[in-house]
Design a protein around this motif. Structure first.
Motif, PDB file in Angstrom:
ATOM      1  N   PRO A 151      46.736  52.058  20.966  1.00 28.22           N
ATOM      2  CA  PRO A 151      47.999  52.855  21.666  1.00 28.22           C
ATOM      3  C   PRO A 151      47.444  53.332  22.916  1.00 28.22           C
ATOM      4  N   GLY A 152      48.207  53.043  23.970  1.00 27.27           N
ATOM      5  CA  GLY A 152      48.226  53.567  25.281  1.00 27.27           C
ATOM      6  C   GLY A 152      46.816  52.886  26.048  1.00 27.27           C
ATOM      7  N   GLN A 153      46.273  51.655  25.479  1.00 23.19           N
ATOM      8  CA  GLN A 153      45.066  51.293  26.124  1.00 23.19           C
ATOM      9  C   GLN A 153      45.573  49.649  26.549  1.00 23.19           C
ATOM     10  N   ALA A 154      46.862  49.115  26.520  1.00 21.58           N
ATOM     11  CA  ALA A 154      47.029  47.915  26.908  1.00 21.58           C
ATOM     12  C   ALA A 154      46.949  47.858  28.425  1.00 21.58           C
ATOM     13  N   LEU A 155      46.482  46.635  28.930  1.00 22.90           N
ATOM     14  CA  LEU A 155      46.642  46.426  30.398  1.00 22.90           C
ATOM     15  C   LEU A 155      47.884  46.118  30.797  1.00 22.90           C
ATOM     16  N   ALA A 156      48.588  46.319  32.043  1.00 23.47           N
ATOM     17  CA  ALA A 156      49.809  45.774  32.644  1.00 23.47           C
ATOM     18  C   ALA A 156      49.742  45.434  33.918  1.00 23.47           C
ATOM     19  N   ARG A 157      50.847  44.796  34.410  1.00 21.16           N
ATOM     20  CA  ARG A 157      51.065  44.569  35.739  1.00 21.16           C
ATOM     21  C   ARG A 157      51.108  45.895  36.746  1.00 21.16           C
ATOM     22  N   ALA A 158      51.894  46.687  36.436  1.00 16.81           N
ATOM     23  CA  ALA A 158      52.362  48.165  36.965  1.00 16.81           C
ATOM     24  C   ALA A 158      50.932  48.787  36.823  1.00 16.81           C
ATOM     25  N   GLY A 159      50.525  49.605  38.158  1.00 13.59           N
ATOM     26  CA  GLY A 159      49.708  50.330  37.919  1.00 13.59           C
ATOM     27  C   GLY A 159      48.606  50.275  39.134  1.00 13.59           C
ATOM     28  N   ALA A 160      48.675  49.189  39.928  1.00  9.30           N
ATOM     29  CA  ALA A 160      47.781  48.959  41.015  1.00  9.30           C
ATOM     30  C   ALA A 160      47.998  50.272  41.968  1.00  9.30           C
ATOM     31  N   ARG A 161      47.127  50.504  42.731  1.00 15.06           N
ATOM     32  CA  ARG A 161      47.458  51.682  43.784  1.00 15.06           C
ATOM     33  C   ARG A 161      46.469  51.318  45.248  1.00 15.06           C
ATOM     34  N   ALA A 162      47.212  51.608  46.334  1.00 14.38           N
ATOM     35  CA  ALA A 162      46.405  51.452  47.467  1.00 14.38           C
ATOM     36  C   ALA A 162      44.997  52.165  47.484  1.00 14.38           C
ATOM     37  N   ARG A 216      39.933  50.594  32.530  1.00 14.94           N
ATOM     38  CA  ARG A 216      39.022  50.383  33.691  1.00 14.94           C
ATOM     39  C   ARG A 216      39.984  49.679  34.666  1.00 14.94           C
ATOM     40  N   ALA A 217      40.790  48.849  34.308  1.00 18.09           N
ATOM     41  CA  ALA A 217      41.498  48.161  35.225  1.00 18.09           C
ATOM     42  C   ALA A 217      42.780  48.915  35.434  1.00 18.09           C
ATOM     43  N   SER A 218      43.315  49.010  36.583  1.00 21.30           N
ATOM     44  CA  SER A 218      44.739  49.533  36.742  1.00 21.30           C
ATOM     45  C   SER A 218      45.778  48.833  36.824  1.00 21.30           C
ATOM     46  N   CYS A 278      43.269  38.099  37.118  1.00 24.30           N
ATOM     47  CA  CYS A 278      43.296  38.778  38.501  1.00 24.30           C
ATOM     48  C   CYS A 278      43.552  40.198  37.857  1.00 24.30           C
ATOM     49  N   PHE A 279      42.759  41.099  38.428  1.00 30.22           N
ATOM     50  CA  PHE A 279      43.016  42.508  38.247  1.00 30.22           C
ATOM     51  C   PHE A 279      42.480  43.597  39.195  1.00 30.22           C
ATOM     52  N   THR A 280      42.776  44.646  39.129  1.00 27.61           N
ATOM     53  CA  THR A 280      42.469  46.000  40.094  1.00 27.61           C
ATOM     54  C   THR A 280      42.015  46.832  39.443  1.00 27.61           C
ATOM     55  N   VAL A 281      40.832  47.475  40.102  1.00 30.47           N
ATOM     56  CA  VAL A 281      40.280  48.526  39.625  1.00 30.47           C
ATOM     57  C   VAL A 281      40.026  49.534  40.873  1.00 30.47           C
ATOM     58  N   PRO A 282      39.787  50.878  40.574  1.00 29.42           N
ATOM     59  CA  PRO A 282      39.499  51.817  41.857  1.00 29.42           C
ATOM     60  C   PRO A 282      38.055  51.302  42.497  1.00 29.42           C
ATOM     61  N   ALA A 283      38.062  51.435  43.573  1.00 28.69           N
ATOM     62  CA  ALA A 283      36.865  50.894  44.533  1.00 28.69           C
ATOM     63  C   ALA A 283      35.687  51.463  43.998  1.00 28.69           C
ATOM     64  N   ALA A 284      35.657  52.735  43.385  1.00 28.37           N
ATOM     65  CA  ALA A 284      34.151  53.163  42.952  1.00 28.37           C
ATOM     66  C   ALA A 284      33.769  52.644  41.583  1.00 28.37           C
ATOM     67  N   GLY A 304      39.888  41.154  47.636  1.00 22.62           N
ATOM     68  CA  GLY A 304      40.657  41.865  48.539  1.00 22.62           C
ATOM     69  C   GLY A 304      40.947  43.260  48.202  1.00 22.62           C
ATOM     70  N   ARG A 305      41.970  43.999  48.456  1.00 22.46           N
ATOM     71  CA  ARG A 305      42.314  45.076  48.316  1.00 22.46           C
ATOM     72  C   ARG A 305      43.831  45.493  47.864  1.00 22.46           C
ATOM     73  N   ILE A 306      44.271  46.279  47.623  1.00 20.87           N
ATOM     74  CA  ILE A 306      45.813  46.928  47.376  1.00 20.87           C
ATOM     75  C   ILE A 306      45.758  47.662  48.560  1.00 20.87           C
ATOM     76  N   VAL A 307      47.080  47.681  49.297  1.00 18.02           N
ATOM     77  CA  VAL A 307      47.455  48.167  50.522  1.00 18.02           C
ATOM     78  C   VAL A 307      48.927  48.790  50.000  1.00 18.02           C
ATOM     79  N   GLU A 308      49.391  49.607  51.088  1.00 15.07           N
ATOM     80  CA  GLU A 308      50.616  50.070  51.095  1.00 15.07           C
ATOM     81  C   GLU A 308      51.265  48.821  51.506  1.00 15.07           C
ATOM     82  N   GLY A 309      52.834  48.747  51.266  1.00 12.73           N
ATOM     83  CA  GLY A 309      53.705  47.680  51.719  1.00 12.73           C
ATOM     84  C   GLY A 309      54.379  46.898  50.429  1.00 12.73           C
TER      85      GLY A 309
END
Length: 334
Positions: A151-162, A216-218, A278-284, A304-309
């Motif tokens: 519970p609460g550990q599934a990865l999803a498409r929503a959650g990527a942040r600039a 770990r992945a957003s 394909c996944f996103t993680v905080p840069a750190a 690449g990176r996630i950006v505003e827009g």
């Protein structure tokens, strides 16, 4: 003279052949193939992840694909969805539509090969085939898979942040290049083409990588319709945009050895059928995640990176923004 075999008898015989070749014992399968429905026990403290895909001849796989390769790929496409959710596979359902033109011997030979390819991927994952259906019509395969995730550990498409980094496992474009070669009459018997055709016919679902990305992945998605299309789904779900560097896209020596830069870039951006994550993680956390995925054997390239827009833009090696001719597979495009 042999009596004609009734359709119900034919169907049950095919089902028996599939069951024999895909047998996998699991304690959580209380009742499997053979009844009107399977009885399955979800482990306490787990959520159930469910995915389904349909593959149609001439649309999702080329005519002439071997039954064993089709069995593998039909399951791999679904396991890739579980990988993108960070889920551990458990059970599968199979619906197999076989052409009327197949006689009984051809039908049985096809089913045997299909089941062997399916089992070759299922058994190392301890995935049990627990039911399904067979029928007549255009050659098509539907597979539904079920997996577990805490519970609460599934990865999803929503959650990527600039500011998040965008990464992808493995290499991109090989499967689409393999399809192009087959369309040109160049098959897996050509040593230079074999790695690319192999990626098309027998993709590797990144299940271990999906598990490693829990917590770990957003955001995460598998690349089935093409990088631009699938990363676009992440951006839409997350309310953000993405900027990709063309020069950073991971492409295999086999791809670059057979196609020029323009074609290789098109395959990597829009080809589809890669079944990489394909996944996103905080840069750190990029270096930490890359090190762990390298130990798993698939690696992960920062692209690449996630950006505003909104939407996905691609920057060329010269720094200018590119205008890709296509952005991925659309099932209902004219």
């Amino acid at each position: 003279m042999r009596r004609p075999v009734s359709r119900p008898a034919m169907e049950f015989r095919l089902i028996d052949r599939i069951r024999e070749r895909t047998a996998q014992g699991r304690e959580d399968v209380r009742l499997g193939i053979g009844d009107d429905a399977a009885l399955l026990a979800v482990p306490a403290g787990m959520e159930l992840a469910v995915a389904i895909d349909t593959l149609v001849e001439g649309v999702h796989f080329p005519r002439g694909t071997s039954p064993a390769d089709l069995g593998w790929k039909a399951l791999a496409a679904n396991l890739s969805d579980l990988a993108a959710m960070g889920a551990t596979p458990a059970w599968a359902l199979l619906a197999l539509t076989l052409p009327e033109a197949m006689d009984a011997a051809a039908r049985e030979a096809f089913v045997d090969g299909f089941a062997d390819g399916f089992a070759a991927l299922a058994q190392p994952q301890r995935l049990a085939l627990v039911g399904g259906d067979t029928t007549r019509g255009p050659l098509a395969v539907s597979v539904a898979v079920h997996g577990f995730v805490p519970p609460g550990q599934a990865l999803a498409r929503a959650g990527a942040r600039a500011g998040d980094a965008v990464l992808v496992t493995g290499t991109l474009g090989d499967a689409a290049a393999g399809l192009r070669l087959l369309q040109q009459g160049i098959g897996a018997d050509d040593a230079r083409a074999a790695p690319l055709v192999g990626r098309l016919n027998r993709p590797t679902p990144r299940l271990a990588a999906g598990l490693a990305l829990r917590g770990r992945a957003s955001a995460c998605i598998d690349v089935s319709d093409g990088l631009l299309a699938d990363l676009g789904h992440v951006c839409a779900a997350s309310g953000a945009g993405a900027e990709i560097e063309a020069a950073l896209l991971p492409r295999s020596p086999a791809l670059l050895g057979l196609f020029d830069e323009a074609a290789a870039l098109d395959f990597a951006l829009a080809g589809g059928d890669d079944y990489e994550l394909c996944f996103t993680v905080p840069a750190a956390r990029v270096a930490e995640v890359q090190a762990d995925l390298a130990r798993l054997g698939c690696g992960a390239a920062r692209i690449g990176r996630i950006v505003e827009g909104a939407g996905v833009r691609v920057r060329g090696a010269d720094g200018a923004w590119l205008a890709p001719a296509r952005r991925g597979w659309d099932h209902f495009a004219a």
